[in-house]
Design an enzyme around this catalytic site. Structure first.
Site, mmCIF file in Angstrom:
data_model
loop_
_atom_site.group_PDB
_atom_site.id
_atom_site.type_symbol
_atom_site.label_atom_id
_atom_site.label_comp_id
_atom_site.label_asym_id
_atom_site.label_seq_id
_atom_site.Cartn_x
_atom_site.Cartn_y
_atom_site.Cartn_z
ATOM 1 N N SER A 71 69.183 15.872 57.363
ATOM 2 C CA SER A 71 68.905 16.583 58.603
ATOM 3 C C SER A 71 69.580 15.852 59.767
ATOM 4 O O SER A 71 70.783 15.620 59.730
ATOM 5 C CB SER A 71 67.390 16.714 58.791
ATOM 6 N N ARG A 78 56.282 21.483 67.897
ATOM 7 C CA ARG A 78 56.085 21.104 66.496
ATOM 8 C C ARG A 78 55.720 22.304 65.637
ATOM 9 O O ARG A 78 56.193 22.426 64.499
ATOM 10 C CB ARG A 78 54.990 20.043 66.410
ATOM 11 N N ASP A 118 66.246 26.197 51.806
ATOM 12 C CA ASP A 118 66.343 25.769 53.203
ATOM 13 C C ASP A 118 66.863 26.908 54.071
ATOM 14 O O ASP A 118 67.991 27.357 53.907
ATOM 15 C CB ASP A 118 67.275 24.561 53.289
ATOM 16 N N HIS A 159 63.470 23.267 54.070
ATOM 17 C CA HIS A 159 64.214 22.118 54.588
ATOM 18 C C HIS A 159 63.534 20.796 54.251
ATOM 19 O O HIS A 159 64.208 19.797 53.959
ATOM 20 C CB HIS A 159 64.361 22.271 56.101
ATOM 21 N N ASP A 160 62.217 20.775 54.265
ATOM 22 C CA ASP A 160 61.484 19.546 53.943
ATOM 23 C C ASP A 160 61.691 19.083 52.506
ATOM 24 O O ASP A 160 61.272 17.977 52.149
ATOM 25 C CB ASP A 160 59.985 19.742 54.188
#
Length: 406
Positions: free
Chosen positions: A177, A247, A340, A370-371
């Site tokens: 990332s 967030r 992702d 993505h994580d």
């Protein structure tokens, strides 16, 4: 003699609300240092956007020992809300456990009996490195006066860290990332100092959609009435609502839609009723992650780092992306996460196609979006082992270690 009052025990006692978050979750002078060490940049750092940043310090952590020939150093670069604490338990100075704990340690892919692993907190961050929550030359916190940074500025500060450690060439540079953005900048800016390269879930240049997502998060923070133009650090309250909203937005993009649907669906958060002001489970989940972040991160750093990510373009001033990637000489693996939606695999395919020394792009299989590059540690470990050659254990007697100082 005064008798000590006995604690009251009631089976029907309801726990009170959690304490309010601090104005900023940044590490501050006087806080426990934990495993951090520091290095100071000897001169003001000249910035790509103009001007310079004086008094630069980077916090970093290390694992393992540097070999006598200094050939076994590995640089690990964190993502947006990460820090230098790649491995280890939570404790004084470290509010969360290591974010890649399964990757670093004896017998692991980054075997600390063989490799000297270095992880800096990025310039502009909030866990010990110079950033908006740090004090500037006037003695006041930088706040909203902190200058605009780019990935190249951050890599220049990390190159000074490598100089301070006596590392002329990294055996491996790895990042995912935002950390992957810096990793590709490292190998384009300093090809002779990068022995191998692992890029995970990242891109050669921020896309319009990525800029839109990050820009919306920045807008949420700046719209908070407690933002005060970024000068909130010595106020009674920080921009918690704005940072929490940023967030929430970000976390939706970090996960995949099928995973969120399978975990939460349309289920209400018991005993709440969404028709009467209550929440769905997915909203409770996002609230939880927002609350965690406002207690361990700094809103000013979130803005500075998000804008640095939006500035990312490895081809800027280098004749374009293709010409810039053509400078890379290190053996390279580029991997994307199949689910992702924030950094889709097509971006990793572009990186692999443009880097002459890259193998075919790899795929990390994960339902987590993505994580996945943080969660699927075994798949990442296999990529690390593919790039790093076998190395003998480092002898016990080695050059002196950088000593911590606040």
């Amino acid at each position: 003699m005064r008798r000590r009052a006995r604690p009251e025990h009631r089976s029907d006692a309801v726990p009170g609300p959690p304490p309010p978050p601090p104005v900023s979750g940044a590490w501050r002078e006087g806080d426990p240092p934990g495993r951090r060490q520091w290095t100071a940049h000897p001169e003001p750092l000249v910035l790509e956007a103009g001007g310079e940043l004086p008094g630069v310090r980077l916090a970093f952590e290390t694992w393992g020992r540097l070999a006598p020939d200094r050939s076994n150093a590995v640089l690990v670069l964190h993502a947006l809300t990460g820090d230098s604490h790649v491995a280890g338990e939570a404790g004084p100075g470290h509010p969360t456990p290591g974010w890649w704990d399964g990757l670093v340690g004896p017998g692991r892919a980054l075997d600390t009996d063989r490799w000297f692993v270095v992880a800096p907190n990025v310039l502009g961050g909030c866990q010990g490195s110079t950033g908006p929550s740090s004090r500037g030359p006037s003695g006041r916190r930088w706040g909203g006066d902190f200058p605009f940074l780019t990935q190249r500025d951050q890599v220049a500060a990390e190159a000074a860290l490598a100089d301070a450690l006596g590392v002329d060439r990294w055996a491996l540079v790895v990042g995912g990332s935002m950390g992957g953005m810096r990793a590709v900048e490292w190998t384009v800016s300093y090809p002779e100092r990068t022995g191998a390269l692992l890029l995970l879930a990242t891109t050669a240049a921020a896309s319009a959609e990525q800029i839109a997502w990050a820009g919306t998060q920045v807008h949420a923070i700046r719209s908070d009435p407690h933002w005060h133009g970024g000068h909130y650090h010595d106020a009674g309250r920080g921009p918690h609502a704005g940072l929490g909203l940023a967030r929430r937005i970000a976390h939706i993009t970090y996960r995949s839609e099928p995973e969120l649907q399978s975990r939460f669906g349309r289920m209400p958060q018991e005993p709440e009723d969404p028709w009467r002001g209550g929440r769905y489970q997915i909203a409770s989940y996002l609230d939880h992650h927002a609350d965690k972040l406002v207690r361990r991160f700094d809103a000013g750093s979130y803005v500075v780092l998000s804008e640095a990510m939006n500035s990312h373009d490895v081809g800027r001033g280098r004749g374009g992306v293709r010409a810039a990637l053509g400078r890379v000489t290190a053996p390279t693996l580029v991997a994307g996460v199949d689910s992702d939606r924030l950094y889709p695999p097509a971006q990793q395919a572009e990186l692999a196609a443009g880097i002459p020394s890259a193998d075919a792009p790899r795929v990390v299989e994960s339902p987590y979006g993505h994580d996945g590059f943080l969660i699927e540690v075994e798949q990442v470990a296999a990529l690390v082992r593919e790039l790093l050659p076998a190395a003998p254990p480092v002898p016990a007697r080695t050059p002196g270690r950088h000593r911590p100082h606040p």
